[in-house]
Design a protein around this motif. Sequence first.
Motif, PDB file in Angstrom:
ATOM      1  N   GLU A  79      -7.508  -8.305   5.718  1.00  0.00           N
ATOM      2  CA  GLU A  79      -7.468  -8.559   7.159  1.00  0.00           C
ATOM      3  C   GLU A  79      -7.055 -10.008   7.396  1.00  0.00           C
ATOM      4  O   GLU A  79      -7.571 -10.915   6.736  1.00  0.00           O
ATOM      5  N   LEU A  80      -6.158 -10.216   8.351  1.00  0.00           N
ATOM      6  CA  LEU A  80      -5.587 -11.545   8.565  1.00  0.00           C
ATOM      7  C   LEU A  80      -5.791 -12.025   9.989  1.00  0.00           C
ATOM      8  O   LEU A  80      -5.651 -11.259  10.942  1.00  0.00           O
ATOM      9  N   TRP A  81      -6.115 -13.320  10.127  1.00  0.00           N
ATOM     10  CA  TRP A  81      -6.093 -13.983  11.422  1.00  0.00           C
ATOM     11  C   TRP A  81      -4.657 -14.435  11.701  1.00  0.00           C
ATOM     12  O   TRP A  81      -3.976 -14.977  10.809  1.00  0.00           O
ATOM     13  N   PHE A  82      -4.227 -14.252  12.943  1.00  0.00           N
ATOM     14  CA  PHE A  82      -2.901 -14.710  13.371  1.00  0.00           C
ATOM     15  C   PHE A  82      -1.786 -14.162  12.491  1.00  0.00           C
ATOM     16  O   PHE A  82      -0.715 -14.744  12.370  1.00  0.00           O
ATOM     17  N   SER A  86      -5.930 -15.388   5.667  1.00  0.00           N
ATOM     18  CA  SER A  86      -6.949 -14.527   5.062  1.00  0.00           C
ATOM     19  C   SER A  86      -8.288 -15.254   5.031  1.00  0.00           C
ATOM     20  O   SER A  86      -8.373 -16.463   5.293  1.00  0.00           O
ATOM     21  N   LEU A  87      -9.338 -14.525   4.695  1.00  0.00           N
ATOM     22  CA  LEU A  87     -10.653 -15.156   4.561  1.00  0.00           C
ATOM     23  C   LEU A  87     -10.623 -16.217   3.465  1.00  0.00           C
ATOM     24  O   LEU A  87     -11.241 -17.277   3.596  1.00  0.00           O
ATOM     25  N   GLY A  92     -11.630 -21.292   1.768  1.00  0.00           N
ATOM     26  CA  GLY A  92     -11.211 -21.988   0.556  1.00  0.00           C
ATOM     27  C   GLY A  92     -11.534 -23.471   0.537  1.00  0.00           C
ATOM     28  O   GLY A  92     -12.087 -23.983  -0.443  1.00  0.00           O
ATOM     29  N   PRO A  93     -11.202 -24.213   1.614  1.00  0.00           N
ATOM     30  CA  PRO A  93     -11.498 -25.652   1.613  1.00  0.00           C
ATOM     31  C   PRO A  93     -12.981 -25.976   1.462  1.00  0.00           C
ATOM     32  O   PRO A  93     -13.327 -27.090   1.069  1.00  0.00           O
ATOM     33  N   THR A  94     -13.843 -25.020   1.771  1.00  0.00           N
ATOM     34  CA  THR A  94     -15.288 -25.256   1.678  1.00  0.00           C
ATOM     35  C   THR A  94     -15.886 -24.693   0.403  1.00  0.00           C
ATOM     36  O   THR A  94     -16.624 -25.386  -0.304  1.00  0.00           O
ATOM     37  N   GLN A 154     -13.279  -9.367   3.171  1.00  0.00           N
ATOM     38  CA  GLN A 154     -12.708  -9.043   4.475  1.00  0.00           C
ATOM     39  C   GLN A 154     -13.196 -10.031   5.522  1.00  0.00           C
ATOM     40  O   GLN A 154     -14.392 -10.213   5.704  1.00  0.00           O
ATOM     41  N   GLY A 155     -12.256 -10.634   6.230  1.00  0.00           N
ATOM     42  CA  GLY A 155     -12.611 -11.723   7.123  1.00  0.00           C
ATOM     43  C   GLY A 155     -13.040 -11.328   8.514  1.00  0.00           C
ATOM     44  O   GLY A 155     -13.662 -12.130   9.207  1.00  0.00           O
TER      45      GLY A 155
END
Length: 310
Positions: A79-82, A86-87, A92-94, A154-155
Amino acid sequence: MALSPGIVHVQAAPNFFCDTNLLAEYLLRNDNAFREKRGVKVIHLVRNPFDLAVSNWIYHTQWPTPELWVKSVDPCTEELWFGSQSLENMVGPTLLVGGEDPIMTSQDFDSLHDVCTGLYRTSKRSNEWSYYTHLRHLEPRKALSLATTHMMIQGMSGGDLLRMANNMIKLRQVQQLEDQIRIANHMVPHKEQSSKERMIQVMTLSMKQFTKEPYEATLRFLDFALEDAVGMEAKERIAREYEQSYREKLESGNEHITADKEILNGEKVNIVKQKASLQGYLRRHEVFGRVLGNIERLVQDSLRDSGSDI
């Protein structure tokens, strides 16, 4: 996100995926030009990830299902935002950054996806099954694995396990940012007053506290949120009312409370009785055990920082 002063805002499963500086700005932003905003208090409810994973599967296996989306969702298709995010991109940065000890690695997302595709619609019998049918008819450990991957990769319809971990880290980073700014401006508070002098105050509470000791947990919640703005008599009354309401839900068999119930899967097995063994399975699993174990330690640290029971 606009947190108006003097108002209690409730948000289920918030997505704190933004930069720490931006999150701090969002939390402290005042959309009310007629009322001063002195700061914000955040009460973050968390749960042991192993307990959450097993309870999530049991809850969604109930017949009839409490949530219809389990009949239409594809747990393995990203599932993707915009249309592009992805989730993994969001957390990832966190979660993927931690020197030699990150919460998880990028390869873990690939492994979890492999677990999902290895269980979902893999035979002629299951080729037309919905996600819900899989949860009810797969062997319990396989069904739990499928449900847990959905809670981790799944985000939108899922992802709650990683979302919880991300939010704990983000809230900690926001407080560290405030500390750095205070020190830079020579505003080091006395140790006894440091928590109350923060503009962003965070209390982490465990859902287990609200189920085991509903009166005490509610009172602690109110003391933190309201301090002396509301008298103790009123707080105690609210805590008693919540405790009574929770006890009534237990007695009436509320579908959102699965503890000590008889919940049968499609093979007529009472899966509630398997909670302990299924948690053990997750702990021994190569990927689930390591990633959820890291999140468990994060939960324990956050509860300890808030002076809560672990």
